[in-house]
Scaffold this motif. Structure first.
Motif, PDB file in Angstrom:
ATOM      1  N   CYS A   1       0.833  -1.212   0.000  1.00 43.04           N
ATOM      2  CA  CYS A   1       0.000   0.000   0.000  1.00 43.04           C
ATOM      3  C   CYS A   1       0.864   1.257   0.000  1.00 43.04           C
ATOM      4  O   CYS A   1       0.549   2.236  -0.690  1.00 43.04           O
ATOM      5  CB  CYS A   1      -0.921  -0.008   1.213  1.00 43.04           C
ATOM      6  N   CYS A   2       1.943   1.244   0.774  1.00 43.61           N
ATOM      7  CA  CYS A   2       2.845   2.391   0.795  1.00 43.61           C
ATOM      8  C   CYS A   2       3.475   2.618  -0.578  1.00 43.61           C
ATOM      9  O   CYS A   2       3.572   3.758  -1.058  1.00 43.61           O
ATOM     10  CB  CYS A   2       3.934   2.191   1.842  1.00 43.61           C
ATOM     11  N   ASP A   3       3.905   1.538  -1.217  1.00 42.97           N
ATOM     12  CA  ASP A   3       4.480   1.662  -2.560  1.00 42.97           C
ATOM     13  C   ASP A   3       3.452   2.211  -3.541  1.00 42.97           C
ATOM     14  O   ASP A   3       3.766   3.051  -4.398  1.00 42.97           O
ATOM     15  CB  ASP A   3       4.995   0.306  -3.047  1.00 42.97           C
ATOM     16  N   THR A   4       2.209   1.724  -3.435  1.00 45.79           N
ATOM     17  CA  THR A   4       1.149   2.222  -4.301  1.00 45.79           C
ATOM     18  C   THR A   4       0.929   3.710  -4.078  1.00 45.79           C
ATOM     19  O   THR A   4       0.822   4.493  -5.044  1.00 45.79           O
ATOM     20  CB  THR A   4      -0.159   1.452  -4.037  1.00 45.79           C
ATOM     21  N   MET A   5       0.843   4.127  -2.819  1.00 41.22           N
ATOM     22  CA  MET A   5       0.658   5.537  -2.494  1.00 41.22           C
ATOM     23  C   MET A   5       1.745   6.399  -3.133  1.00 41.22           C
ATOM     24  O   MET A   5       1.461   7.424  -3.787  1.00 41.22           O
ATOM     25  CB  MET A   5       0.677   5.722  -0.976  1.00 41.22           C
ATOM     26  N   GLU A   6       2.997   5.997  -2.981  1.00 42.59           N
ATOM     27  CA  GLU A   6       4.105   6.811  -3.473  1.00 42.59           C
ATOM     28  C   GLU A   6       4.135   6.876  -4.992  1.00 42.59           C
ATOM     29  O   GLU A   6       4.376   7.949  -5.582  1.00 42.59           O
ATOM     30  CB  GLU A   6       5.416   6.265  -2.903  1.00 42.59           C
ATOM     31  N   LEU A   7       3.882   5.759  -5.653  1.00 44.18           N
ATOM     32  CA  LEU A   7       3.903   5.741  -7.113  1.00 44.18           C
ATOM     33  C   LEU A   7       2.733   6.534  -7.708  1.00 44.18           C
ATOM     34  O   LEU A   7       2.895   7.258  -8.692  1.00 44.18           O
ATOM     35  CB  LEU A   7       3.861   4.302  -7.616  1.00 44.18           C
ATOM     36  N   VAL A   8       1.550   6.410  -7.098  1.00 42.53           N
ATOM     37  CA  VAL A   8       0.393   7.148  -7.586  1.00 42.53           C
ATOM     38  C   VAL A   8       0.593   8.651  -7.390  1.00 42.53           C
ATOM     39  O   VAL A   8       0.309   9.453  -8.286  1.00 42.53           O
ATOM     40  CB  VAL A   8      -0.894   6.668  -6.884  1.00 42.53           C
TER      41      VAL A   8
END
Length: 222
Positions: free
Chosen positions: A63-70
Protein backbone atom coordinates in the motif's frame (compact mmCIF):
# COMPACT_ATOMS: atom_id res chain seq x y z
CA UNK A 1 -19.77 22.63 7.42
CA UNK A 2 -19.23 21.52 3.79
CA UNK A 3 -19.27 17.83 2.93
CA UNK A 4 -15.88 16.17 2.98
CA UNK A 5 -14.47 13.76 0.41
CA UNK A 6 -12.78 10.41 1.02
CA UNK A 7 -11.01 8.72 -1.89
CA UNK A 8 -10.24 5.17 -0.68
CA UNK A 9 -8.22 3.08 -3.13
CA UNK A 10 -7.00 -0.51 -3.23
CA UNK A 11 -3.31 -1.22 -3.77
CA UNK A 12 -1.89 -2.21 -7.15
CA UNK A 13 -1.03 -5.71 -8.35
CA UNK A 14 1.32 -7.74 -6.16
CA UNK A 15 3.24 -10.99 -6.44
CA UNK A 16 0.66 -12.78 -4.26
CA UNK A 17 -2.15 -11.48 -6.48
CA UNK A 18 -0.41 -13.05 -9.45
CA UNK A 19 0.21 -16.29 -7.55
CA UNK A 20 -3.37 -16.44 -6.23
CA UNK A 21 -2.27 -16.43 -2.60
CA UNK A 22 -4.14 -15.06 0.39
CA UNK A 23 -2.67 -11.73 1.36
CA UNK A 24 -3.83 -10.04 4.54
CA UNK A 25 -1.40 -8.92 7.21
CA UNK A 26 1.41 -10.71 5.37
CA UNK A 27 2.87 -8.84 2.41
CA UNK A 28 4.40 -9.29 -1.02
CA UNK A 29 6.09 -6.89 -3.44
CA UNK A 30 4.24 -5.10 -6.22
CA UNK A 31 4.81 -6.32 -9.77
CA UNK A 32 6.06 -4.38 -12.81
CA UNK A 33 2.44 -4.40 -14.02
CA UNK A 34 1.45 -2.93 -10.67
CA UNK A 35 3.89 -0.07 -11.24
CA UNK A 36 2.20 0.66 -14.57
CA UNK A 37 -1.22 0.48 -12.93
CA UNK A 38 -0.11 3.22 -10.51
CA UNK A 39 1.00 5.38 -13.43
CA UNK A 40 -2.38 5.04 -15.13
CA UNK A 41 -4.31 5.73 -11.93
CA UNK A 42 -2.11 8.71 -11.11
CA UNK A 43 -2.91 10.25 -14.48
CA UNK A 44 -6.65 9.70 -13.87
CA UNK A 45 -6.44 11.39 -10.48
CA UNK A 46 -4.55 14.32 -11.98
CA UNK A 47 -7.36 14.78 -14.51
CA UNK A 48 -9.89 15.08 -11.68
CA UNK A 49 -7.96 17.96 -10.10
CA UNK A 50 -8.96 17.02 -6.55
CA UNK A 51 -7.22 19.16 -3.94
CA UNK A 52 -6.27 16.42 -1.47
CA UNK A 53 -5.02 17.84 1.81
CA UNK A 54 -4.28 14.64 3.73
CA UNK A 55 -2.82 11.27 2.66
CA UNK A 56 -2.96 7.96 4.53
CA UNK A 57 -1.81 4.41 3.82
CA UNK A 58 -2.01 1.02 5.40
CA UNK A 59 1.30 0.00 6.99
CA UNK A 60 1.62 -2.78 4.40
CA UNK A 61 4.50 -2.20 2.00
CA UNK A 62 2.29 -2.87 -1.01
CA UNK A 63 0.00 0.00 0.00
CA UNK A 64 2.85 2.39 0.79
CA UNK A 65 4.48 1.66 -2.56
CA UNK A 66 1.15 2.22 -4.30
CA UNK A 67 0.66 5.54 -2.49
CA UNK A 68 4.10 6.81 -3.47
CA UNK A 69 3.90 5.74 -7.11
CA UNK A 70 0.39 7.15 -7.59
CA UNK A 71 1.35 10.46 -5.97
CA UNK A 72 4.43 10.73 -8.18
CA UNK A 73 2.30 10.17 -11.29
CA UNK A 74 -0.56 12.42 -10.16
CA UNK A 75 1.27 15.32 -8.51
CA UNK A 76 4.87 15.01 -9.67
CA UNK A 77 6.04 14.29 -6.13
CA UNK A 78 5.47 11.92 -3.22
CA UNK A 79 3.14 13.65 -0.80
CA UNK A 80 3.75 13.31 2.96
CA UNK A 81 1.47 10.59 4.27
CA UNK A 82 0.73 8.75 7.51
CA UNK A 83 0.88 4.98 7.83
CA UNK A 84 -1.97 3.57 9.92
CA UNK A 85 -2.46 -0.02 11.09
CA UNK A 86 -6.19 0.61 11.15
CA UNK A 87 -6.11 0.58 7.34
CA UNK A 88 -4.54 -2.87 7.05
CA UNK A 89 -6.16 -5.66 5.10
CA UNK A 90 -8.17 -8.29 6.97
CA UNK A 91 -6.15 -10.62 9.17
CA UNK A 92 -6.59 -14.12 7.73
CA UNK A 93 -4.74 -16.10 10.40
CA UNK A 94 -3.64 -19.57 9.31
CA UNK A 95 -4.75 -18.85 5.74
CA UNK A 96 -2.12 -16.13 5.27
CA UNK A 97 0.20 -16.85 2.34
CA UNK A 98 -1.66 -20.01 1.29
CA UNK A 99 -3.27 -20.63 -2.09
CA UNK A 100 -6.48 -18.65 -2.12
CA UNK A 101 -8.63 -21.64 -3.04
CA UNK A 102 -7.97 -22.87 0.52
CA UNK A 103 -10.01 -19.98 1.96
CA UNK A 104 -13.57 -20.64 3.17
CA UNK A 105 -16.02 -19.40 0.53
CA UNK A 106 -19.26 -19.27 2.55
CA UNK A 107 -19.76 -15.61 3.45
CA UNK A 108 -21.83 -16.31 6.56
CA UNK A 109 -19.11 -18.55 8.00
CA UNK A 110 -16.00 -16.91 6.58
CA UNK A 111 -15.40 -14.44 9.41
CA UNK A 112 -15.93 -17.04 12.12
CA UNK A 113 -13.56 -19.49 10.42
CA UNK A 114 -10.89 -16.80 10.00
CA UNK A 115 -11.25 -15.84 13.66
CA UNK A 116 -10.94 -19.46 14.76
CA UNK A 117 -7.76 -19.71 12.70
CA UNK A 118 -6.09 -16.78 14.46
CA UNK A 119 -7.38 -14.03 12.17
CA UNK A 120 -10.08 -11.38 12.53
CA UNK A 121 -13.83 -11.74 12.51
CA UNK A 122 -15.85 -9.66 10.06
CA UNK A 123 -17.08 -7.53 12.95
CA UNK A 124 -13.53 -6.82 14.12
CA UNK A 125 -12.43 -5.82 10.63
CA UNK A 126 -15.35 -3.45 10.13
CA UNK A 127 -14.94 -1.89 13.58
CA UNK A 128 -11.23 -1.31 13.01
CA UNK A 129 -11.56 0.24 9.56
CA UNK A 130 -14.60 2.28 10.56
CA UNK A 131 -12.82 3.76 13.58
CA UNK A 132 -9.75 4.61 11.51
CA UNK A 133 -11.59 6.27 8.61
CA UNK A 134 -13.99 8.13 10.91
CA UNK A 135 -11.01 9.51 12.84
CA UNK A 136 -9.40 10.67 9.58
CA UNK A 137 -12.52 12.46 8.39
CA UNK A 138 -13.36 13.97 11.78
CA UNK A 139 -10.08 15.86 11.80
CA UNK A 140 -11.10 19.53 11.41
CA UNK A 141 -8.09 20.13 9.15
CA UNK A 142 -9.22 17.46 6.69
CA UNK A 143 -11.42 18.28 3.71
CA UNK A 144 -10.31 15.83 0.99
CA UNK A 145 -8.49 12.69 2.11
CA UNK A 146 -6.67 10.17 -0.08
CA UNK A 147 -6.35 6.67 1.41
CA UNK A 148 -4.67 3.49 0.15
CA UNK A 149 -5.78 0.22 1.74
CA UNK A 150 -6.71 -3.27 0.54
CA UNK A 151 -9.67 -4.85 -1.21
CA UNK A 152 -11.11 -6.98 1.57
CA UNK A 153 -11.05 -4.23 4.18
CA UNK A 154 -12.51 -1.61 1.81
CA UNK A 155 -15.21 -3.99 0.57
CA UNK A 156 -16.41 -4.71 4.11
CA UNK A 157 -16.44 -0.98 4.88
CA UNK A 158 -18.50 -0.34 1.75
CA UNK A 159 -21.04 -3.02 2.68
CA UNK A 160 -21.37 -1.48 6.15
CA UNK A 161 -22.49 1.81 4.55
CA UNK A 162 -24.51 0.36 1.71
CA UNK A 163 -27.82 1.87 2.85
CA UNK A 164 -26.46 5.43 2.74
CA UNK A 165 -24.68 4.97 -0.59
CA UNK A 166 -25.80 5.28 -4.19
CA UNK A 167 -22.93 3.34 -5.77
CA UNK A 168 -23.39 -0.27 -6.85
CA UNK A 169 -20.81 -2.79 -5.70
CA UNK A 170 -18.51 -4.34 -8.30
CA UNK A 171 -15.89 -7.04 -7.87
CA UNK A 172 -12.60 -5.83 -6.43
CA UNK A 173 -9.79 -5.03 -8.82
CA UNK A 174 -6.34 -3.58 -8.22
CA UNK A 175 -6.42 0.21 -7.75
CA UNK A 176 -10.21 0.30 -7.62
CA UNK A 177 -11.35 3.36 -5.66
CA UNK A 178 -14.40 4.06 -3.52
CA UNK A 179 -15.36 7.75 -3.44
CA UNK A 180 -17.28 8.80 -0.31
CA UNK A 181 -18.93 11.94 0.90
CA UNK A 182 -18.67 12.43 4.66
CA UNK A 183 -21.40 14.60 6.12
CA UNK A 184 -22.32 14.83 9.82
CA UNK A 185 -20.40 11.61 10.53
CA UNK A 186 -22.23 9.70 7.77
CA UNK A 187 -20.30 7.99 4.96
CA UNK A 188 -22.02 7.85 1.56
CA UNK A 189 -20.31 6.14 -1.35
CA UNK A 190 -21.13 8.15 -4.46
CA UNK A 191 -18.91 6.39 -6.99
CA UNK A 192 -16.73 3.33 -7.49
CA UNK A 193 -13.91 3.88 -9.96
CA UNK A 194 -12.55 0.83 -11.80
CA UNK A 195 -9.50 1.82 -13.86
CA UNK A 196 -9.06 0.50 -17.38
CA UNK A 197 -5.86 -1.54 -17.53
CA UNK A 198 -6.65 -3.25 -20.83
CA UNK A 199 -3.63 -1.58 -22.42
CA UNK A 200 -1.31 -3.49 -20.08
CA UNK A 201 -0.11 -7.02 -20.83
CA UNK A 202 -1.35 -9.71 -18.50
CA UNK A 203 1.18 -10.96 -15.99
CA UNK A 204 1.62 -14.01 -13.87
CA UNK A 205 0.96 -17.69 -14.32
CA UNK A 206 -2.28 -19.64 -14.88
CA UNK A 207 -4.27 -20.64 -11.81
CA UNK A 208 -2.87 -23.72 -10.01
CA UNK A 209 -0.10 -24.06 -12.61
CA UNK A 210 -2.29 -26.02 -15.05
CA UNK A 211 0.44 -26.19 -17.69
CA UNK A 212 2.51 -28.77 -19.44
CA UNK A 213 6.22 -28.87 -18.53
CA UNK A 214 7.06 -27.13 -21.80
CA UNK A 215 4.47 -24.37 -21.27
CA UNK A 216 5.58 -23.87 -17.65
CA UNK A 217 9.22 -23.57 -18.70
CA UNK A 218 8.23 -20.87 -21.22
CA UNK A 219 6.37 -18.88 -18.52
CA UNK A 220 9.23 -19.04 -16.02
CA UNK A 221 11.97 -18.19 -18.51
CA UNK A 222 9.96 -15.59 -20.43
Amino acid sequence: MPKKLLYAMCHCETLFNVQHKTQGWCDSPITPRGVEQCRIVGELIAQRSIAFDHFYSSTSERCCDTMELVCQAAFGEVKPYRRLKGLRECGFGIFEGKDDFCEPKFSELRGAIMKAGGGESNEEIIERVEACLASIMADPDTQNAFVVSSGGALRRFFMKHLETSCATFVENTNCMAYVYEWDNSVFSCTEIITPDFSSLPESGVPYRWELSDEELRAVVTG
